[in-house]
Design a protein around this motif. Structure first.
Motif, mmCIF file in Angstrom:
data_model
loop_
_atom_site.group_PDB
_atom_site.id
_atom_site.type_symbol
_atom_site.label_atom_id
_atom_site.label_comp_id
_atom_site.label_asym_id
_atom_site.label_seq_id
_atom_site.Cartn_x
_atom_site.Cartn_y
_atom_site.Cartn_z
ATOM 1 N N GLN A 5 -10.466 64.412 33.314
ATOM 2 C CA GLN A 5 -9.515 63.390 33.736
ATOM 3 C C GLN A 5 -8.801 62.796 32.530
ATOM 4 O OE1 GLN A 5 -11.454 59.669 35.287
ATOM 5 N NE2 GLN A 5 -13.303 60.912 35.180
ATOM 6 N N LEU A 6 -7.515 62.521 32.740
ATOM 7 C CA LEU A 6 -6.633 62.009 31.696
ATOM 8 C C LEU A 6 -6.034 60.696 32.164
ATOM 9 C CD1 LEU A 6 -4.757 62.164 29.165
ATOM 10 C CD2 LEU A 6 -3.255 63.650 30.522
ATOM 11 N N LEU A 36 4.626 69.026 33.153
ATOM 12 C CA LEU A 36 3.617 69.494 32.193
ATOM 13 C C LEU A 36 2.446 70.155 32.912
ATOM 14 C CD1 LEU A 36 3.426 66.644 29.518
ATOM 15 C CD2 LEU A 36 4.750 68.746 29.466
ATOM 16 N N LEU A 37 1.994 69.542 33.988
ATOM 17 C CA LEU A 37 0.859 70.100 34.728
ATOM 18 C C LEU A 37 1.222 71.442 35.352
ATOM 19 C CD1 LEU A 37 -0.417 66.814 36.414
ATOM 20 C CD2 LEU A 37 -1.529 68.064 34.553
ATOM 21 N N ALA A 55 2.316 73.191 22.945
ATOM 22 C CA ALA A 55 1.091 73.690 23.552
ATOM 23 C C ALA A 55 1.313 74.263 24.947
ATOM 24 C CB ALA A 55 0.049 72.565 23.622
ATOM 25 N N LEU A 56 2.524 74.102 25.508
ATOM 26 C CA LEU A 56 2.872 74.618 26.830
ATOM 27 C C LEU A 56 4.259 75.258 26.753
ATOM 28 C CD1 LEU A 56 1.747 71.583 29.044
ATOM 29 C CD2 LEU A 56 0.537 73.757 28.772
ATOM 30 N N VAL A 105 -2.840 67.985 27.904
ATOM 31 C CA VAL A 105 -2.826 68.688 29.195
ATOM 32 C C VAL A 105 -3.327 70.122 29.027
ATOM 33 C CG1 VAL A 105 -1.292 69.630 30.965
ATOM 34 C CG2 VAL A 105 -1.038 67.256 30.237
ATOM 35 N N ALA A 106 -2.914 70.783 27.948
ATOM 36 C CA ALA A 106 -3.370 72.161 27.716
ATOM 37 C C ALA A 106 -4.872 72.199 27.483
ATOM 38 C CB ALA A 106 -2.626 72.758 26.518
ATOM 39 N N GLN A 107 -5.395 71.266 26.687
ATOM 40 C CA GLN A 107 -6.834 71.260 26.398
ATOM 41 C C GLN A 107 -7.659 70.924 27.633
ATOM 42 O OE1 GLN A 107 -6.509 69.773 21.704
ATOM 43 N NE2 GLN A 107 -7.325 68.414 23.276
ATOM 44 N N MET A 108 -7.108 70.078 28.504
ATOM 45 C CA MET A 108 -7.877 69.611 29.653
ATOM 46 C C MET A 108 -7.775 70.534 30.866
ATOM 47 S SD MET A 108 -9.296 66.747 28.667
ATOM 48 C CE MET A 108 -9.699 65.866 30.158
ATOM 49 N N PHE A 109 -6.582 71.104 31.110
ATOM 50 C CA PHE A 109 -6.363 71.758 32.400
ATOM 51 C C PHE A 109 -5.904 73.208 32.323
ATOM 52 C CE2 PHE A 109 -5.141 67.192 32.914
ATOM 53 C CZ PHE A 109 -6.284 66.796 33.605
ATOM 54 N N ALA A 110 -5.360 73.665 31.187
ATOM 55 C CA ALA A 110 -4.867 75.038 31.112
ATOM 56 C C ALA A 110 -6.024 76.016 30.985
ATOM 57 C CB ALA A 110 -3.909 75.200 29.931
#
Length: 520
Positions: free
Chosen positions: A112-113, A56-57, A399-400, A211-216
């Motif tokens: 951070q997640l 995912l990341l 989302a990815l 993951v998309a909201q936090m890191f993309a």
């Protein structure tokens, strides 16, 4: 006066050079995420959850540094080496005991997640909510579009209550038989929390959103890519052609993950394999070449791997098959030899689940970023549901970049099953014509742009025409060989007739001899 004119002219030239100099645009640096896990918990196969989060990341465009809590290197978070942090708890029974990591995690100010249980007090403070632990409960997850899924029974699970204003949630958790609900995916400012993740089903969709909201770099929705995996030269290629024709007839773009061939590419079997892959392209599909398994691990195997991949891609392109990227198991992104000698040439990859046996040429703890990296989820995991309708029955929002994988059918019965499963999916599949990819091996550059293929910048259009073999001219030595071959055949026939005649005469003579001594 003349010198003054020369001076002004020189100034004008210098000024023009400065003003008209082309501006260099620097590409945005990929986020560098630290993925920390407490334990792989191989007894419960939780290592697969870590691999799924890594996928995912990578799909979010990030580079990933993988580390266990016990092996965390002091100062990494404190120095700002990482732009984001993901903490995964796979073994709730054992709290995290690395005080250095806990202190730097608490002081980290980037996104951070936290995934799983054992939320620390510092994490709860950043979430601005209250932690509640539910013991021995069966939870049911729900997403906004109406899909529900029964989650595995858990002895203890952390949930959040008393949410602050401005918190973002996605989906809900509900105790079976009760009325209260809790957020499934939760984010507040730079902190996020996901209580459950297994890399498939509802938890995959919720994790993709976080993951998309936090890191993309940007948050958007993606249509899933229908993908056929396990295609090899030994597959039933007739069934592959029928599968491609079925998907094309229903207007479904798709991809196949096809095995590499590095030897005997001049044989008719390889020509048939290439012809089947061309039928995939003709039906609107694209081909991802599957990375070979490591046969002779070692840091020195890089040149051999590079030569094999160059041979495989070149042989396919000569047969008018143009791969758009590589498909590979997740663990190979943590292999320094594969990254350096093969993966660096592709800007698009298809990430598959890990096999049971993982052999590294040179293991590392960092992945690399790609222009587009698909995470994969099996169609079977979306097509079954113990509670409510299957996730495939409703249009899902990814989302990815996500590939929904179907196994290559091996029989007419399996092909019929694949057709039924595809028909069960109420998905709007990705249009592969919109893919813009680039694959480079040695001096060969393959590109796919707007549904068309380019090789070294030249458009590849029209049907494939096999290269005609030059006629074989018979030389003098071959004529002499033919003469002796005919003479040898004649002698064999002559001796066979002679021996047969001699045997016949012997049998006849024996009968005459015996009749001479019989009593009359």
């Amino acid at each position: 006066m003349k010198h003054l004119k020369m001076f002004l002219l020189l100034c004008f030239v210098l000024l023009s050079t400065l003003l008209l100099r082309p501006q260099v645009v620097h590409a945005a640096t990929a986020p560098n995420i630290l993925l920390v896990y407490d334990s792989l918990n191989a007894g419960d196969r939780k290592q697969n959850n870590v691999a799924a989060m890594q996928r995912l990341l990578t799909s979010a465009g990030a580079t990933v540094r993988l580390s266990s809590v016990s092996n965390y290197q002091r100062g990494g978070l404190a120095r700002g080496d990482y732009s984001g942090l993901v903490t995964m708890i796979n073994w709730d029974d054992v709290p995290v005991a690395n005080r250095v990591f806990l202190r730097e995690q608490r002081d980290f100010t980037g996104p951070q997640l936290h995934v799983g249980g054992n939320l620390t007090a510092g994490e709860v403070a950043k979430l601005h909510a209250h932690k509640q632990t539910l013991y021995r409960r069966q939870l049911q997850g729900s997403l906004p579009h109406g899909s529900t899924q029964l989650l595995p029974y858990s002895t203890a699970v952390n949930v959040l209550t008393d949410l602050p204003a401005g918190a973002r949630t996605y989906g809900t958790l509900r105790i079976q038989g009760a009325s209260g609900t809790y957020p499934f995916a939760y984010q507040y400012q730079q902190a996020a929390f996901l209580p459950y993740f297994d890399g498939q089903g509802l938890s995959l969709l919720a994790a993709e959103r976080l993951v998309a909201q936090m890191f993309a770099s940007q948050v958007r929705t993606y249509r899933p890519l229908l993908t056929i995996t396990g295609v090899t030269p030994y597959s039933n290629l007739s069934l592959l052609k029928q599968t491609a024709a079925f998907l094309d007839a229903h207007g479904i773009s798709f991809a196949v993950s096809a095995a590499t061939v590095t030897n005997n590419t001049e044989l008719p079997e390889f020509a048939r394999y290439a012809a089947a892959l061309r039928s995939v392209q003709a039906a609107g599909g694209v081909v991802f070449v599957r990375m070979p398994q490591v046969g002779a691990p070692g840091a020195q195997s890089g040149p051999l791997l590079n030569a094999n991949m160059t041979t495989a891609i070149t042989a396919l392109s000569q047969k008018h098959v143009f791969p758009v990227g590589y498909s590979l198991p997740t663990y190979l992104q943590l292999d320094a030899v594969f990254k350096r000698s093969a993966l660096s040439g592709a800007n698009t990859v298809l990430q598959l689940a890990n096999p049971a046996l993982q052999a590294y040429a040179q293991k590392s703890d960092r992945t690399q970023a790609y222009k587009r990296a698909y995470t994969s989820v099996s169609a079977a995991s979306l097509n079954r549901n113990k509670s409510g309708r299957p996730l495939s029955a409703r249009m899902q929002s990814f989302a990815l970049p996500t590939a929904v994988t179907f196994k290559m059918p091996d029989s007419a019965k399996e092909l019929a099953g694949l057709r039924r499963r595809v028909a069960d999916f109420n998905f709007d599949w990705e249009n592969t014509a919109a893919l813009n990819t680039k694959l480079t091996v040695a001096t060969l550059v393959l590109e796919h742009r707007h549904g068309q293929y380019y090789m070294n910048g030249r458009l590849q259009a029209g049907n494939y025409t096999p290269v005609a073999k030059p006629p074989v001219t018979e030389s003098l030595p071959s004529r002499i060989n033919n003469f002796f071959a005919i003479q040898s055949t004649f002698l064999w026939i002559f001796f066979a007739i002679t021996i047969t005649a001699m045997v016949g005469l012997l049998v006849l003579g024996r009968k005459v001899y015996l009749q001479m001594y019989r009593r009359k």
